[in-house]
Design a protein around this motif. Structure first.
Motif, mmCIF file in Angstrom:
data_model
loop_
_atom_site.group_PDB
_atom_site.id
_atom_site.type_symbol
_atom_site.label_atom_id
_atom_site.label_comp_id
_atom_site.label_asym_id
_atom_site.label_seq_id
_atom_site.Cartn_x
_atom_site.Cartn_y
_atom_site.Cartn_z
ATOM 1 N N LEU A 596 0.831 -1.206 0.000
ATOM 2 C CA LEU A 596 0.000 0.000 0.000
ATOM 3 C C LEU A 596 0.864 1.254 0.000
ATOM 4 O O LEU A 596 0.556 2.241 -0.688
ATOM 5 C CB LEU A 596 -0.933 -0.005 1.216
ATOM 6 N N GLU A 597 1.941 1.232 0.782
ATOM 7 C CA GLU A 597 2.836 2.394 0.810
ATOM 8 C C GLU A 597 3.478 2.619 -0.564
ATOM 9 O O GLU A 597 3.587 3.755 -1.035
ATOM 10 C CB GLU A 597 3.918 2.180 1.870
ATOM 11 N N SER A 598 3.881 1.514 -1.210
ATOM 12 C CA SER A 598 4.474 1.634 -2.545
ATOM 13 C C SER A 598 3.466 2.209 -3.537
ATOM 14 O O SER A 598 3.805 3.064 -4.365
ATOM 15 C CB SER A 598 4.965 0.261 -3.012
ATOM 16 N N LYS A 602 3.655 5.737 -5.763
ATOM 17 C CA LYS A 602 3.455 5.764 -7.216
ATOM 18 C C LYS A 602 2.333 6.707 -7.609
ATOM 19 O O LYS A 602 2.398 7.390 -8.631
ATOM 20 C CB LYS A 602 3.164 4.363 -7.739
ATOM 21 N N LEU A 603 1.272 6.754 -6.788
ATOM 22 C CA LEU A 603 0.159 7.654 -7.077
ATOM 23 C C LEU A 603 0.599 9.104 -6.989
ATOM 24 O O LEU A 603 0.202 9.942 -7.796
ATOM 25 C CB LEU A 603 -0.988 7.372 -6.089
ATOM 26 N N ALA A 608 1.966 14.123 -9.919
ATOM 27 C CA ALA A 608 2.922 15.169 -10.289
ATOM 28 C C ALA A 608 3.168 15.182 -11.790
ATOM 29 O O ALA A 608 3.290 16.243 -12.414
ATOM 30 C CB ALA A 608 4.237 14.967 -9.527
ATOM 31 N N ARG A 609 3.251 13.996 -12.374
ATOM 32 C CA ARG A 609 3.469 13.908 -13.815
ATOM 33 C C ARG A 609 2.292 14.489 -14.591
ATOM 34 O O ARG A 609 2.474 15.200 -15.594
ATOM 35 C CB ARG A 609 3.683 12.439 -14.217
#
Length: 621
Positions: A596-598, A602-603, A608-609
């Protein structure tokens, strides 16, 4: 005369009586202009000998009324029945006497009536420049006169339309038994001037003078209303203008220009005017100060091109060009960084990520990138019992079945095949089901691949439901080599098919998933998406793959590599534990929180992208 269908009409056949008693064509020869004239004569068995003699005498009589010569009327004759024979081409004779001699020596073919074949020959051969026809740019009329007494035994409408489209004017003359519809299909418009039908050969003679008048037409140049400034050249029913030496024909095709080659000094075009001329440049050029030479227009120099990167001036106007590493967008002005992953052979085993002028490879979660920067380590973190169900029905075909076997071996290549690691079994199905080798038979990847290559193609039907039942009831049994359920080794079934099943699949597809088997469905060609989704586990997006044909299905390997391998498995030599033990639950909770942390990180990166892309779009606008 009851046989007259359309009039006035040119006629081919003149006289039934011997030439000495024939009425002669009155007046001088046809001198209205040059003409390429080809007679297409029906000499099938239905034309009786004395009737064929009438045709022969008509041709001889008509020749005597024409102005025959290399620069006047050129005449060719072909006869046909079941085949086509050239009596003499347009280039053969320039003297009337030689033509008459060839016509008098003509022997009828006396077979079928292939009129369409004769028209095809006339269009492609008789009216070719090689056979003596003058080239199209000479604008010499091309006339074909077809004489027949029966119904064609082949199609004439299409080939006659092609001949007319190539500029051949067709006259269709039918005698006695001729088919009116075929005559109308062959002839040029207007039909009332190009179609003629008579009851017998005896009646042909009355239309000889009509044919001569229609063939020759008026001398439009002689009437004095042509408007040509210098010279008028007459052709049958038309004319064209030419200029004296040193002049060129103007755009109106009547007046002549004083802009003769080599005297005006214009680099591009010379335009005549009364008593003088002026120079003109081609598109995208302007006249220099001397009013004779031309230079290209610098369209980019006007400053209104709106190109994001570079402007290139071309003959057609300004064109935008992007700097290296970018591609031009559909608007023709803005540029975007090139996606190298789509434009080069990147060689990434799993996923390619473009970074402007370069790219890098990624591996699925749980696998690591090897030192070559392209390959991913094999599926070695966990044990899997994998059963492959391969469609061997007749729709697959032998050569494609070999591609399927190669595809299966490519799957085996990324698995850690061993008794303690991944076990592989193979089942082939068509109208029946056959276990090629069970899970427990082979302990190395090399053995499995060799066994796959030895599999023989079954052909016949497509009983996918029967194959699923066999897999559930037999393939994953301990007797077939599957490991006990107490060891919690993942059980994976992969169904490969190219068409619709001939039996019901829903019951045993659902049963497989109830038994804890993770199901994947790979479809090729005419595979039915609805069936693939019924077979596969949820979510279908991760468990269903499709390729339009066998030759391109290798791209599915990337998805399967990342899906079949467990994200967290049990490595070889590790003790198998029950998932219900406390330590297992704590370990599972830790892995879940880490995952979940990973995902959260990524989210954040993705958000940001997206914001960065929105800012770039706003700047471009």
């Amino acid at each position: 005369m009851t046989g007259l269908l359309c009039s006035p009409l040119p006629v081919l056949l003149l006289l039934l009586w011997p030439w000495e008693t024939q009425p002669q064509f009155a007046g001088p020869g046809c001198r209205a202009g040059p003409l390429d004239l080809v007679f297409v004569i029906d000499s099938s068995r239905s034309v009786r000998p004395f009737e064929f003699e009438t045709m022969r005498q008509f041709l001889v009589g008509l020749l005597r009324s024409l102005d025959v010569g290399p620069n006047a009327t050129r005449v060719g004759v072909i006869q046909y029945s079941s085949q086509v024979q050239s009596v003499f081409p347009l280039s053969a004779f320039s003297r009337r006497e030689d033509m008459e001699r060839a016509i008098r020596a003509l022997v009828p073919l006396a077979q079928g009536t292939m009129t369409g074949l004769a028209i095809q020959y006339a269009m492609n051969v008789a009216f070719s420049v090689a056979e003596g026809a003058r080239p199209p740019e000479a604008r010499v009329p091309r006339v074909a006169v077809i004489v027949t007494d029966g119904r064609p035994q082949d199609r004439v409408a299409e080939v006659a339309a092609q001949a007319r489209a190539r500029g051949i004017e067709i006259y269709a003359v039918g005698v006695q038994r001729a088919d009116v519809g075929s005559l109308r299909a062959m002839a040029s418009p207007p039909l009332d001037e190009h179609v003629f039908l008579v009851d017998s050969f005896d009646l042909i003679q009355e239309f000889g003078l009509q044919f001569q008048g229609q063939l020759c037409g008026k001398d439009l140049c002689a009437e004095g209303e042509h408007g040509c400034q210098h010279q008028c050249v007459s052709a049958r029913g038309t004319f064209h203008c030419t200029c004296n030496p040193g002049y060129q024909l103007a755009a109106d095709n009547k007046s002549c220009s004083a802009c003769t080659e080599g005297t005006h000094g214009c680099e591009h075009h010379c335009i005549s005017s009364p008593g003088s001329y002026f120079c003109h440049c081609q598109a995208s050029f302007v006249l220099q100060q001397g009013q004779k030479s031309c230079r290209t227009i610098d369209h980019c120099g006007f400053g209104n091109h709106s190109c994001q990167h570079e402007c290139v001036s071309t003959f057609g106007g300004p064109q935008c060009r992007c700097r290296e590493g970018h591609v031009l967008m559909p608007d023709g002005r803005s540029c975007q960084a090139r996606d190298l992953c789509n434009g080069v052979d990147h060689g990434c085993e799993y996923q390619c990520v473009s970074e402007g002028l370069s790219y890098h490879c990624l591996c699925p979660e749980g696998r690591q990138l090897l030192a070559d920067g392209k390959s991913c380590n094999r599926c070695r973190e966990g044990h899997v019992d994998l059963v492959l169900l391969v469609d061997g029905s007749k729709s697959v075909r032998p050569q494609n079945f070999e591609l399927v076997k190669r595809f299966v071996n490519q799957i085996v290549d990324f698995l850690d095949v061993s008794p303690e690691g991944t076990r592989v079994g193979l089942v082939q199905f068509s109208s029946r089901v056959r276990t090629e080798f069970p899970l427990g038979r082979y302990g190395t990847a090399a053995e499995v691949k060799q066994a796959v290559l030895a599999v023989e193609y079954m052909e016949r039907g497509t009983m996918t439901g029967l194959a699923l039942r066999h897999m559930v009831e037999h393939s994953f049994s301990e007797a077939q080599g599957a490991r006990p359920r107490t060891l919690n080794v993942p059980r994976v079934g992969l169904v490969f098919t190219d068409g619709r099943s001939q039996d019901d699949i829903s019951v045993w597809a659902a049963r497989a998933k109830e038994e804890g088997i993770v199901m994947y469905a790979v479809g090729v060609g005419k595979a039915v998406e609805e069936e693939l989704r019924k077979i596969a586990s949820e979510p279908a997006e991760l468990h269903v793959s499709y390729s339009p044909d066998f030759g391109t299905m290798t791209h599915l390997l990337e998805n399967l590599k990342g899906s079949i391998c467990p994200e967290e498995g049990i490595s070889a030599g590790t003790e198998l534990r029950s998932p219900c033990e406390c330590e297992s639950l704590v370990e599972f909770q830790g892995r879940t929180l880490g995952a979940l942390e990973s995902l959260t990180q990524k989210l954040v990166q993705l958000t940001a992208r997206l914001e960065d892309l929105e800012n770039q779009l706003a700047i471009q606008k």
